[in-house]
Design an enzyme around this catalytic site. Structure first.
Site, mmCIF file in Angstrom:
data_model
loop_
_atom_site.group_PDB
_atom_site.id
_atom_site.type_symbol
_atom_site.label_atom_id
_atom_site.label_comp_id
_atom_site.label_asym_id
_atom_site.label_seq_id
_atom_site.Cartn_x
_atom_site.Cartn_y
_atom_site.Cartn_z
ATOM 1 N N ALA A 61 -8.187 -8.285 -6.445
ATOM 2 C CA ALA A 61 -7.521 -7.936 -7.698
ATOM 3 C C ALA A 61 -7.824 -6.486 -8.032
ATOM 4 O O ALA A 61 -8.688 -5.865 -7.410
ATOM 5 C CB ALA A 61 -8.013 -8.855 -8.814
ATOM 6 N N CYS A 62 -7.113 -5.935 -9.014
ATOM 7 C CA CYS A 62 -7.360 -4.577 -9.489
ATOM 8 C C CYS A 62 -8.838 -4.417 -9.829
ATOM 9 O O CYS A 62 -9.391 -5.285 -10.492
ATOM 10 C CB CYS A 62 -6.507 -4.312 -10.731
ATOM 11 N N PRO A 63 -9.497 -3.354 -9.395
ATOM 12 C CA PRO A 63 -9.004 -2.148 -8.734
ATOM 13 C C PRO A 63 -9.123 -2.191 -7.207
ATOM 14 O O PRO A 63 -9.063 -1.138 -6.578
ATOM 15 C CB PRO A 63 -9.913 -1.067 -9.307
ATOM 16 N N ASP A 122 -1.325 -8.115 -6.698
ATOM 17 C CA ASP A 122 -1.855 -7.813 -8.026
ATOM 18 C C ASP A 122 -0.848 -6.978 -8.823
ATOM 19 O O ASP A 122 -0.480 -5.872 -8.414
ATOM 20 C CB ASP A 122 -3.167 -7.035 -7.872
#
Lengths: 137, 83
Positions: free
Chosen positions: B21-23, B48
């Site tokens: 997922a982010c980042p 994402d």
């Protein structure tokens, strides 16, 4: 190179994780970052506190739920975020001398490896003034 | 670029960041961009939603050409050219 300054005073893992995510964004942007570790946050940067009980800033959520949610999306730990950011961009981590003493560390060798040094509050203020972005977490 | 043009690109480096997922995808792209030469194209795979906004903005700030994205089943592919 743009500069970011983070005043990191919270020792809760949700806020530490937030700081790690922000650091990652700064690393992707090739920013230069100074992290000033203050008060409660300092416990995790002084050797000997590794087994302290982790906690959340909003405890009603439940720490197990939070940790499991992070794992479910393959999120690195906050410490892994910090280490990755240091590999990718200039990130300096400074521990406030008062905070270090509170948690049993008064010398650089008392700190974990990712710490770059011990500072007084004046250096933090100067860095905050000079930064393009300043976060207090 | 059109969908057909994107599909026809010669990819120098593909980064599969669908598991993060982010980042995570942004960091993976940042690491991988150093492995290609100017003028070459990198493909980033992500599921994402935040990354779909982050990568074009990051590319613009770094002076890379963001070429577009393709929707796949449960994820998307993004393309940029390093300059």
């Amino acid at each position: 190179m743009a500069k970011m300054c983070i005043g990191l005073y919270s020792g809760s893992i949700d806020k530490l994780t937030s700081a790690g995510v922000i650091l990652s964004g700064a690393a992707a942007d090739d920013m230069e970052v100074d992290v000033y570790v203050l008060l409660q946050a300092a416990q995790w940067f002084v050797k000997g506190n590794e087994n302290n009980q982790p906690y959340l800033s909003e405890p009603s959520q439940g720490i197990d739920h939070f940790v499991n949610a992070l794992k479910s999306v393959n999120s690195p730990t906050w410490m892994e975020y910090f280490a990755m950011a240091k590999e990718m961009t200039p990130v300096n981590i400074w521990v406030c001398s008062l905070a270090g003493k509170i948690w049993g560390g008064s010398k650089e060798e008392d700190m974990i490896d990712i710490v770059d040094g011990i500072i007084g509050i004046g250096e933090y203020i100067d860095a905050a003034k000079a930064a393009d972005i300043h976060f207090l977490i | 670029m059109t969908e057909q043009e994107l599909k026809a690109l010669a990819i120098a480096k593909s980064v599969d960041a669908r598991g993060t997922a982010c980042p995570g995808p942004l960091l993976a792209a940042k690491k991988a961009i150093g492995e290609i030469e100017d003028g070459e194209i990198m493909e980033i795979l992500s599921a994402d939603a935040g990354t779909k906004k982050d990568i074009p903005k990051w590319a613009e700030k770094k002076g890379y050409d963001y070429l577009g994205d393709l929707e796949e089943d449960g994820y998307f592919k993004m393309y940029l050219r390093k300059n």
